[in-house]
Design an enzyme around this catalytic site. Sequence first.
Site, short mmCIF file in Angstrom:
data_model
loop_
_atom_site.label_atom_id
_atom_site.label_comp_id
_atom_site.label_asym_id
_atom_site.label_seq_id
_atom_site.Cartn_x
_atom_site.Cartn_y
_atom_site.Cartn_z
N GLU A 141 0.84 -1.19 0.00
CA GLU A 141 0.00 0.00 0.00
C GLU A 141 0.88 1.24 0.00
O GLU A 141 2.03 1.21 0.46
CB GLU A 141 -0.94 0.00 1.21
CG GLU A 141 -0.27 0.04 2.56
CD GLU A 141 -1.27 0.00 3.71
OE1 GLU A 141 -2.28 0.73 3.65
OE2 GLU A 141 -1.04 -0.77 4.66
N LEU A 142 0.34 2.35 -0.51
CA LEU A 142 1.09 3.59 -0.64
C LEU A 142 0.60 4.61 0.38
O LEU A 142 -0.60 4.87 0.47
CB LEU A 142 0.92 4.15 -2.06
CG LEU A 142 1.57 5.50 -2.36
CD1 LEU A 142 3.09 5.39 -2.28
CD2 LEU A 142 1.14 6.00 -3.74
N PHE A 143 1.53 5.15 1.16
CA PHE A 143 1.21 6.22 2.11
C PHE A 143 1.69 7.54 1.52
O PHE A 143 2.89 7.78 1.42
CB PHE A 143 1.87 5.94 3.46
CG PHE A 143 1.01 5.17 4.41
CD1 PHE A 143 0.92 5.52 5.75
CD2 PHE A 143 0.26 4.09 3.96
CE1 PHE A 143 0.12 4.80 6.62
CE2 PHE A 143 -0.54 3.37 4.82
CZ PHE A 143 -0.62 3.72 6.17
N ASP A 173 8.81 -1.61 4.81
CA ASP A 173 10.15 -1.87 4.29
C ASP A 173 10.80 -3.06 4.98
O ASP A 173 11.71 -2.93 5.78
CB ASP A 173 11.04 -0.64 4.42
CG ASP A 173 12.23 -0.71 3.47
OD1 ASP A 173 12.51 -1.82 2.99
OD2 ASP A 173 12.86 0.32 3.22
#
Length: 439
Positions: free
Chosen positions: A117-119, A183
């Site tokens: 997912e992208l924050f 990460d």
Amino acid sequence: MMPPKPAAEDVADEQPEPPDEDPDVAEADPTGRYLRYREIIGSGSSKTVYKAFDAVDGIEVAWGKVEINERIMGSSKELQRLRTEIQLLKSLQHKHILKLYASWVDTNRRTVNIVTELFTSGNLREYRTKHKKVDMKAMRRWAKQILTGLEYLHSQKPPIIHRDLKCDNIFINGNHGKVKIGDFGLAMVMQQRKTRSIQGTIEFMAPELFGENYNELVDIYSFGMCMLEMVTCECPYSECKGFIQIYKKITEGVKPAALSKVKDAEVRGFIESCLASVSDRLPASELLKSPFLQSDDANHRSSNSVQEPVKFPENNFTKDEPIFVSLAPNNGTVNGKEQSFILVLQKSDFLLEGNMSTTNPVMLFLRFPGPDGKFKNVQFPFDMEKDTSLSVSTEMVEQLELPEWNNPVLAELIDAFLLHILPSWKPCVKVGKMLPSSS
């Protein structure tokens, strides 16, 4: 009815060509669902993160590419282990762990591809740099979320250690303040209780990482360094010049200079408990119970409830032993005022005494058994506005070359003394039973 969502294969020797109609798309995953753009949103020594798109759900995602070293590429056994670990990371489901949508090994390009997912607010370091004025209440919320995520990772069977936890690898949604650990390029499933390989970012690495063995508590040390950076907006050991100088300080137990800039004793005490030696370091589940994280008012102190101090491991020699308290006559003076009594506290062979005065700093006298078996004496000042029991006891253990288990005993005696002369004092460690001395 929606068609079933395709899943990326775990291994792909060839990558599909990017769609001809979109020059911004560099490549697609083996199923064609995820499209990687050329735009880089993050990078490290062996990893690059790109913006990508989920064509099925119509959302933007992050696509990380981690380089695989020669040792793994040359061993079918190591490659299989890598795939197994990727499968396990894909199974993680927690509100404070970055969602992993797909991952696969590209043996031709020697990379592990990870879609998450992208924050959009970026990582915690970028966010903290952008927003200089952040109340401690917000930082406590971030800390609790990070520790909750670590507690989940460490409770897996076998435990999962991140090994590279830092503010760059913690992501935040600025709209509602939610943070997630991400990460996992260096994350490792602990097949045994101890492991031996050294990887990570040196400024955030626990001292035991440079030795033979370590466990999941290395993540707690790294979390403490993250807290230090959050509070001070300064990277740990930024005063050092180069890798060797940082390595020397870490292995010698010298804390970052930034720690001295943390003026709030309760905040500093919490950070120090995370940076304690591995035998004294608390797991995430215990840190979540600390008074510092339980408090919700603006001053992070509650006057309406009594919080249990953090429990600190003790040596069997002093375990459950009470502290004996007595008053002794004293004909001396402090600041020109007569002091008729001094307070004496004794636990096992350790004796601490000081004047019954709230004058700052408080002068304390300690009698303790030395490494050679002989009793030694030391007098020292305690600044009630800047010092914590743990910071002083840690320094004494280091300077006097005492056994590590002396640390919580000394901290407990200091906290017990201060609770007698200043009832509002917030202890760093658990203070046990106190009894009147018969002598």
